[in-house]
Design an enzyme around this catalytic site. Sequence first.
Site, short mmCIF file in Angstrom:
data_model
loop_
_atom_site.label_atom_id
_atom_site.label_comp_id
_atom_site.label_asym_id
_atom_site.label_seq_id
_atom_site.Cartn_x
_atom_site.Cartn_y
_atom_site.Cartn_z
N HIS A 163 5.86 -0.43 -2.69
CA HIS A 163 5.40 0.32 -3.86
C HIS A 163 5.44 1.83 -3.66
CE1 HIS A 163 3.01 -3.51 -5.12
NE2 HIS A 163 4.29 -3.62 -5.36
N CYS A 220 8.91 20.89 -9.46
CA CYS A 220 10.01 20.72 -8.49
C CYS A 220 10.40 22.07 -7.86
CB CYS A 220 11.21 20.14 -9.23
SG CYS A 220 12.67 19.97 -8.18
N SER A 236 -4.45 -9.66 -3.07
CA SER A 236 -4.91 -10.65 -4.06
C SER A 236 -3.74 -11.50 -4.54
CB SER A 236 -5.54 -9.92 -5.25
OG SER A 236 -4.55 -9.09 -5.88
N ASN A 270 0.83 -1.20 0.00
CA ASN A 270 0.00 0.00 0.00
C ASN A 270 0.86 1.25 0.00
OD1 ASN A 270 -2.09 -1.82 0.18
ND2 ASN A 270 -2.37 -1.57 2.38
N ASN A 321 -8.22 -12.95 4.53
CA ASN A 321 -8.83 -12.40 3.32
C ASN A 321 -10.19 -13.06 3.17
OD1 ASN A 321 -9.53 -11.71 0.63
ND2 ASN A 321 -7.36 -11.57 0.07
N1 APR Z 1 -10.02 -7.40 4.70
C1 APR Z 1 -9.06 -8.15 4.11
N2 APR Z 1 -8.95 -8.33 2.78
C2 APR Z 1 -9.86 -7.71 2.02
C3 APR Z 1 -10.89 -6.90 2.54
C4 APR Z 1 -10.95 -6.76 3.94
N3 APR Z 1 -11.90 -6.02 4.54
N4 APR Z 1 -11.63 -6.41 1.50
C5 APR Z 1 -11.07 -6.90 0.38
N5 APR Z 1 -10.02 -7.68 0.69
C6 APR Z 1 -9.12 -8.41 -0.21
C7 APR Z 1 -9.68 -8.79 -1.54
O1 APR Z 1 -10.34 -10.05 -1.45
C8 APR Z 1 -8.43 -8.89 -2.40
O2 APR Z 1 -7.88 -10.20 -2.35
O3 APR Z 1 -8.05 -7.53 -0.50
C9 APR Z 1 -7.46 -7.92 -1.73
C10 APR Z 1 -7.22 -6.67 -2.55
O4 APR Z 1 -6.55 -7.07 -3.72
P1 APR Z 1 -5.98 -5.93 -4.69
O5 APR Z 1 -7.02 -4.89 -4.88
O6 APR Z 1 -5.41 -6.63 -5.87
O7 APR Z 1 -4.85 -5.24 -3.83
P2 APR Z 1 -3.33 -5.67 -3.70
O8 APR Z 1 -3.18 -7.15 -3.62
O9 APR Z 1 -2.75 -4.85 -2.60
O10 APR Z 1 -2.71 -5.15 -5.10
C11 APR Z 1 -1.34 -5.24 -5.25
O11 APR Z 1 -1.54 -4.04 -7.34
O12 APR Z 1 -2.33 -2.32 -8.67
C12 APR Z 1 -1.27 -2.74 -7.90
O13 APR Z 1 0.25 -1.31 -6.87
C13 APR Z 1 -1.03 -1.81 -6.73
O14 APR Z 1 -0.15 -2.34 -4.56
C14 APR Z 1 -1.14 -2.70 -5.51
C15 APR Z 1 -0.88 -4.09 -6.09
#
Ligand code: APR
Length: 224
Positions: free
Chosen positions: A98, A127, A169, A81, A193
């Site tokens: 990131h 800048c 994810s 994040n 998750n």
């Molecule tokens: N508690 C826990 N998990 C949750 C909740 C919750 N309340 N709500 C949703 N989720 C889960 C979803 O099921 C999903 O598996 O959080 C995950 C979010 O997945 P993504 O949106 O793909 O986020 P992330 O895995 O952090 O993405 C990785 O992708 O776009 C790039 O740079 C961006 O850092 C990001 C990276």
Amino acid sequence: MIVALTGAGISAEVGIPTFRGKGGLWNKEDPKELATLSAFLKDPVKVWKWYDWRRSLIKEKHPSEAHHLLARKKIPVITQNVDGLHQRAGSEQVVELHGNLWRVRCLNCSYKGWNYDTPLKEVPPKCPECGGLLRPDVVWFGEPLPEEAIRESLELLNYCSLMLVIGTSGSVYPASQLPYYAKERGAKLVEINPEETPLSPLMDLKIRKGATEGLKEFFSSYEL
Ligand code: APR
């Protein structure tokens, strides 16, 4: 040592949209148009307007109870994040794989600094040192992760006996490889998750709950 690997899901509970799944940002926007260097160079105003919107949204939010639980337990966090909520919750050891959307850096000189303006005073921001174009100091698709973040993550995982994989994810490389790295070194893996992910088969324990409820269940079952 317990180490947490977190993704957008840990911030979803406080109203910050995830990228994938229900309400995900990438359901509505094309990441190639907003989260790549080429998109930025093609239209820095469009990209900065999107980040200005995200920054304004995030600024009014507060860390979730899950962020605070990890901070209180002094669990080091490796996060994908960029919202800075782990630090705002009080976590002292946070590795930002990131980057951070409150930090900006110049495309023209070596300037890097914090910018908390919401909304931005000018779009795109310039800048303060050389007047060049500033970009968000985040990692876009196709860009390498900060060397320091990789080094610090691997260092932590060399001493990790249990990894809490929370709200990700598991779909973005190389962050998604860290649970494999931890497991190879003998760590137990716990996924918190509500949904199954490509990382689920790797897990020793799967808590199909949100971050806060899932962490509370985990800490109460394991008296940590
Ligand atoms: N508690 C826990 N998990 C949750 C909740 C919750 N309340 N709500 C949703 N989720 C889960 C979803 O099921 C999903 O598996 O959080 C995950 C979010 O997945 P993504 O949106 O793909 O986020 P992330 O895995 O952090 O993405 C990785 O992708 O776009 C790039 O740079 C961006 O850092 C990001 C990276």
